[in-house]
Design a protein around this motif. Structure first.
Motif, PDB file in Angstrom:
ATOM      1  N   LEU A 541       0.305   6.547  -0.041  1.00 41.27           N
ATOM      2  CA  LEU A 541       1.342   7.339  -0.329  1.00 41.27           C
ATOM      3  C   LEU A 541       1.613   7.359  -2.365  1.00 41.27           C
ATOM      4  N   GLN A 542       0.800   6.661  -2.552  1.00 50.75           N
ATOM      5  CA  GLN A 542       0.957   7.019  -4.507  1.00 50.75           C
ATOM      6  C   GLN A 542       0.210   8.083  -4.885  1.00 50.75           C
ATOM      7  N   TYR A 543      -0.997   8.391  -4.586  1.00 50.39           N
ATOM      8  CA  TYR A 543      -1.771  10.244  -3.982  1.00 50.39           C
ATOM      9  C   TYR A 543      -0.522  10.764  -4.104  1.00 50.39           C
ATOM     10  N   ASN A 544       0.536  10.433  -3.154  1.00 46.99           N
ATOM     11  CA  ASN A 544       0.892  11.563  -2.808  1.00 46.99           C
ATOM     12  C   ASN A 544       2.829  11.744  -3.496  1.00 46.99           C
ATOM     13  N   ASN A 545       2.577  10.367  -4.563  1.00 47.21           N
ATOM     14  CA  ASN A 545       3.811  10.567  -5.692  1.00 47.21           C
ATOM     15  C   ASN A 545       5.148  10.369  -4.612  1.00 47.21           C
ATOM     16  N   LEU A 546       4.943   9.148  -3.597  1.00 47.50           N
ATOM     17  CA  LEU A 546       6.281   9.063  -2.626  1.00 47.50           C
ATOM     18  C   LEU A 546       6.186   7.147  -3.075  1.00 47.50           C
ATOM     19  N   GLN A 547       6.091   7.025  -3.960  1.00 46.17           N
ATOM     20  CA  GLN A 547       6.053   5.209  -4.169  1.00 46.17           C
ATOM     21  C   GLN A 547       7.325   4.751  -4.939  1.00 46.17           C
ATOM     22  N   ASN A 548       8.296   6.072  -5.141  1.00 45.69           N
ATOM     23  CA  ASN A 548       9.915   6.168  -5.395  1.00 45.69           C
ATOM     24  C   ASN A 548      10.728   6.250  -3.991  1.00 45.69           C
ATOM     25  N   LEU A 549      10.363   6.806  -2.947  1.00 44.74           N
ATOM     26  CA  LEU A 549      10.664   7.168  -1.749  1.00 44.74           C
ATOM     27  C   LEU A 549      10.201   5.983  -0.987  1.00 44.74           C
ATOM     28  N   CYS A 550       9.278   5.401  -0.657  1.00 40.73           N
ATOM     29  CA  CYS A 550       8.295   4.655   0.114  1.00 40.73           C
ATOM     30  C   CYS A 550       8.267   3.326  -0.556  1.00 40.73           C
ATOM     31  N   SER A 551       8.021   2.384   0.333  1.00 41.47           N
ATOM     32  CA  SER A 551       7.936   1.029   0.310  1.00 41.47           C
ATOM     33  C   SER A 551       6.525   1.096   0.272  1.00 41.47           C
ATOM     34  N   SER A 552       6.095  -0.546  -0.507  1.00 37.30           N
ATOM     35  CA  SER A 552       4.786  -0.745  -0.730  1.00 37.30           C
ATOM     36  C   SER A 552       4.167  -1.563   1.181  1.00 37.30           C
ATOM     37  N   LEU A 553       3.158  -1.330   1.618  1.00 33.28           N
ATOM     38  CA  LEU A 553       3.145  -2.597   2.913  1.00 33.28           C
ATOM     39  C   LEU A 553       2.398  -3.577   2.239  1.00 33.28           C
ATOM     40  N   THR A 554       2.585  -4.752   3.037  1.00 33.18           N
ATOM     41  CA  THR A 554       1.717  -5.861   3.235  1.00 33.18           C
ATOM     42  C   THR A 554       1.796  -6.426   4.523  1.00 33.18           C
ATOM     43  N   LEU A 555       0.143  -6.496   4.458  1.00 27.94           N
ATOM     44  CA  LEU A 555      -0.427  -7.253   5.818  1.00 27.94           C
ATOM     45  C   LEU A 555       0.066  -8.464   6.515  1.00 27.94           C
ATOM     46  N   ARG A 556       0.994  -8.555   7.957  1.00 28.16           N
ATOM     47  CA  ARG A 556       2.000  -9.804   8.586  1.00 28.16           C
ATOM     48  C   ARG A 556       0.978 -10.255   9.597  1.00 28.16           C
ATOM     49  N   VAL A 557       0.587  -9.549  10.518  1.00 23.79           N
ATOM     50  CA  VAL A 557      -0.691 -10.282  11.650  1.00 23.79           C
ATOM     51  C   VAL A 557      -1.516  -9.331  12.135  1.00 23.79           C
ATOM     52  N   ILE A 558      -2.507  -9.839  12.612  1.00 22.41           N
ATOM     53  CA  ILE A 558      -3.785  -8.567  12.981  1.00 22.41           C
ATOM     54  C   ILE A 558      -3.359  -9.008  14.255  1.00 22.41           C
ATOM     55  N   ASN A 559      -3.263  -7.847  14.975  1.00 21.46           N
ATOM     56  CA  ASN A 559      -2.767  -7.901  17.018  1.00 21.46           C
ATOM     57  C   ASN A 559      -4.462  -8.221  17.503  1.00 21.46           C
ATOM     58  N   ILE A 560      -4.809  -7.046  17.485  1.00 22.17           N
ATOM     59  CA  ILE A 560      -6.584  -7.135  17.589  1.00 22.17           C
ATOM     60  C   ILE A 560      -7.328  -6.679  16.433  1.00 22.17           C
ATOM     61  N   THR A 561      -8.807  -6.482  17.303  1.00 26.10           N
ATOM     62  CA  THR A 561      -9.896  -6.666  16.456  1.00 26.10           C
ATOM     63  C   THR A 561     -11.079  -5.595  17.441  1.00 26.10           C
ATOM     64  N   GLU A 562     -11.678  -4.382  17.142  1.00 27.12           N
ATOM     65  CA  GLU A 562     -13.030  -4.758  18.108  1.00 27.12           C
ATOM     66  C   GLU A 562     -13.871  -4.033  17.316  1.00 27.12           C
ATOM     67  N   VAL A 563     -14.999  -4.360  17.710  1.00 27.35           N
ATOM     68  CA  VAL A 563     -16.072  -3.436  17.110  1.00 27.35           C
ATOM     69  C   VAL A 563     -16.454  -2.606  18.488  1.00 27.35           C
ATOM     70  N   ARG A 564     -17.090  -1.689  18.105  1.00 30.38           N
ATOM     71  CA  ARG A 564     -18.025  -0.459  18.740  1.00 30.38           C
ATOM     72  C   ARG A 564     -18.837  -1.132  19.055  1.00 30.38           C
ATOM     73  N   MET A 565     -19.739  -1.148  20.188  1.00 28.86           N
ATOM     74  CA  MET A 565     -21.239  -1.453  20.663  1.00 28.86           C
ATOM     75  C   MET A 565     -22.277  -0.331  20.336  1.00 28.86           C
ATOM     76  N   LEU A 566     -23.086  -0.903  19.911  1.00 26.86           N
ATOM     77  CA  LEU A 566     -24.491   0.123  19.794  1.00 26.86           C
ATOM     78  C   LEU A 566     -24.703   0.844  20.480  1.00 26.86           C
TER      79      LEU A 566
END
Length: 652
Positions: A541-566
């Protein structure tokens, strides 16, 4: 009483509902479904998993359509008619005149005006439009029964009023695919016509669930389902664009021009240009104006892209007819007296009726409103869609045409994103290809390859190559240019490699459904990984100069995490502790939800990710009104749209 009829778009044919055929198909499906289900059960019991594709580099898992998760979120929808009135004005194509003729049904007129005096003055006034980009209403013209529509008229709006003009008896809209003579010797070297009939947001699992009658029709002889078809990008535009150009949008921007600039789309080498050069008559139509593929956050075309282009008609339809909406959907369900999708079907059917027996044609007819806003709308529309297919069959169009019945992706937001199979649902759109009898007889080797490819991994770029192959089916052109962004892709009329990886089909890992991921328990490492992903979004968002239009985000909760099997030695070259992960999480700001595929080392916290491949998995239209770029909208919560969110986190 005095009658007037004021015009505005598309000849409205009396609908042939084909109740007998649909009833027969319903009975066949009802009976055969028990047999099919028994077979599936037997196969399922033989092994723990079933696959659409099962090779050393791709294991694409089959999803049981009616699993417990789905039944919890599914509510069937009922088809609703836009009007119960009979047509007052109808039109048909006169094969001798080669023109459309309008008719006024006096019985319907008397029925509609039965409370009025029987002293009628039958007058009809028409407004024509022929402009390219937008509708332009012409002078009103009175007509009587048997009115011959001028060849320069692409559509009209008809309005019938009482003599005192205080009461409207009926309004209707018509579009016309006006006849053109075929070029000389157009049938000397027979070429297959190609019709692409597409519906936004239809996964192969949802087709089986919610349109079983359509699915049964698509099992008919000559139809082949690409069950290993995998999308290459997130939403409609970057998935349709490769099918029609062989380029990804980013490559086209680097190699040709910036598609966000007016005039660029006119310079892109769309497949219809190749078709036109090779003697094809071309057409393109969509049923929604605002999110039209080439106009949503894009400038659209400055010149008419195809011989027949529906957008001017659609512009008039949306501006001049009454709109009706299905509950819960934001796109118009009815435009005037007719279903929005029916205009696309009528336009497609006219195009084939006029030309398919006389010359090669190419057309793409794309419907957005059916299932874009609500996946369950497919259940309400299945009789409509199977009726379309049966009408094409009744007309004899399948005798001449290679038809591609397809979608761009599955559901990308909504209830299905809270199911275990959401990753597969979003990434496995339908892709069915029909070959006519004469084509099967003349090119058995190509049809055999098509059948073989049903259970092999394929992508959008293969479909583009197939269209190029159809143009040069006899191999007369030696310097055919195949898909730019997938050198290893090929026509589906050639056998695809049995052991094919997503990278070889130009499918990014973020969209690849070939690999086995397993859930990992949340801990500091998974939380830290999601935090880093959120940081990358904020940097974007900052790289695209959107910080004055769009809110910074903060993590609230993780719903799921998965790892790829080899499954193979693919990771040997990566070294370190880098592994592919899926992370689905929610931020505080407007409870926005995201899904990301990352390459991450839990020990060193090294993270590799392309932010633009992160998916937003809840509806974001209202959140992102302050930005215009389609990709940036995914990550922007406009400061002016921030809400106080006091609810508990959404656990999926």
């Amino acid at each position: 009483m005095m009658m007037k009829i004021k015009t505005f778009t598309s000849v409205s044919y009396k609908k042939c509902i084909l109740c007998t055929f649909i009833l027969f198909l319903s009975i066949v499906w009802y009976i055969t479904s028990f047999v099919v289900n028994d077979e599936l059960t037997i196969k399922f019991n033989e092994s723990e998993k079933r696959f659409y594709v099962n090779s050393s580099k791709c294991q694409m898992v089959y999803v049981e359509p009616f699993n417990a998760e789905f039944t919890k979120v599914y509510t069937p929808k009922n088809f609703t008619r836009c009007s119960n009135q009979n047509d007052l004005v109808t039109g048909h194509f006169d094969s001798i005149l080669k023109q459309y003729v309008l008719h006024v049904d006096e019985q319907v007129l008397h029925k509609l005006s039965q409370s009025e005096s029987n002293d009628f003055i039958y007058k009809v006034s028409l407004s024509f439009y022929t402009a390219f980009m937008l509708s332009r209403l012409g002078n009103k013209t009175k007509f009587t029964h048997g009115y011959v529509v001028p060849l320069n008229v692409e559509g009209m709006l008809v309005e019938c009023r009482s003599a005192d003009e205080k009461r409207i008896l009926q309004e209707d809209a018509f579009s016309f695919v006006q006849y053109q003579k075929p070029p000389p010797n157009s049938e000397i070297d027979r070429k297959a016509s190609v019709i692409m009939y597409g519906i936004d947001t239809v996964s192969r699992t949802n087709l089986r669930r919610l349109m079983p009658m359509v699915f049964e029709f698509l099992k008919s002889p000559g139809w082949y389902e690409m069950m290993g078809y995998n999308k290459v990008a997130d939403n409609s535009y970057p998935n349709i664009f490769p099918i029609l150009t062989g380029y990804s949008p980013s490559s086209a921007e680097n190699q040709i021009c910036d598609t966000s600039q007016p005039g660029c789309l006119d310079e892109i080498p769309f497949i219809w240009k190749e078709m036109k050069k090779n003697g094809y008559l071309t057409a393109y139509a969509e049923d929604t104006l605002i999110i039209n593929t080439f106009n949503y956050v894009k400038p659209g075309f400055l010149s008419r892209p195809t011989d027949y282009y529906f957008r001017p008609v659609l512009d008039a339809l949306e501006k001049k007819t009454n709109k009706h909406y299905y509950p819960g959907c934001k796109m118009a369900y009815c435009l005037g007296r007719r279903l929005a999708n029916s205009y696309i079907f009528d336009y497609c059917r006219q195009f084939m009726q006029r030309f398919v027996a006389d010359r090669p044609i190419w057309g793409m007819f794309w419907s957005n409103h059916i299932s874009h806003d609500d996946f369950s709308m497919l259940s309400a529309m299945q009789h409509k869609i199977v009726g379309d297919l049966l009408n094409f069959e009744k007309d004899g169009s399948f005798e001449h045409t290679i038809m591609i019945f397809f979608s761009d992706h599955g559901s990308r937001f909504g209830p299905l994103m809270r199911t275990k199979e959401s990753f597969l649902e979003a990434r496995q759109p339908i892709m069915f290809i029909y070959s006519p009898p004469w084509f099967r007889e003349k090119y058995p080797q190509y049809v055999e390859a098509l059948a073989q490819n049903q259970n092999r991994l394929s992508s959008n770029f293969d479909v583009y190559n197939t269209l190029k192959h159809i143009i040069n089916i006899e191999g007369l052109v030696e310097d055919t240019k195949w898909a730019y962004d997938c050198p290893q892709c090929q026509s589906l009329f050639y056998p695809l490699p049995e052991s094919r990886s997503c990278s070889e089909a130009a499918i990014p890992e973020a969209y690849c459904t070939c690999h086995n991921y397993e859930e990992v328990q949340e801990d500091h490492g998974t939380w830290r990984m999601a935090e880093l992903v959120v940081d990358r979004i904020n940097q974007y968002l900052q790289y695209n100069n959107l910080q004055n239009l769009c809110s910074s985000l903060t993590l609230r909760v993780i719903n799921i995490t998965e790892v790829r099997m080899l499954e193979s030695d693919e990771y040997v070259g990566l070294g370190k502790g880098l592994r592919h992960y899926h992370t689905k999480f929610q931020v505080h700001q407007n409870l926005a939800e995201f899904f990301a595929t990352v390459l991450y080392d839990r020990r060193t916290e090294e993270l590799h990710i392309n932010v633009e491949l992160i998916n937003r998995i809840n509806i974001y239209r209202a959140d992102a009104e302050c930005v215009d770029d389609g990709t940036q909208k995914l990550f922007c919560i406009c400061l002016s749209k921030l809400r106080n969110n006091e609810s508990t986190p959404t656990i999926q």
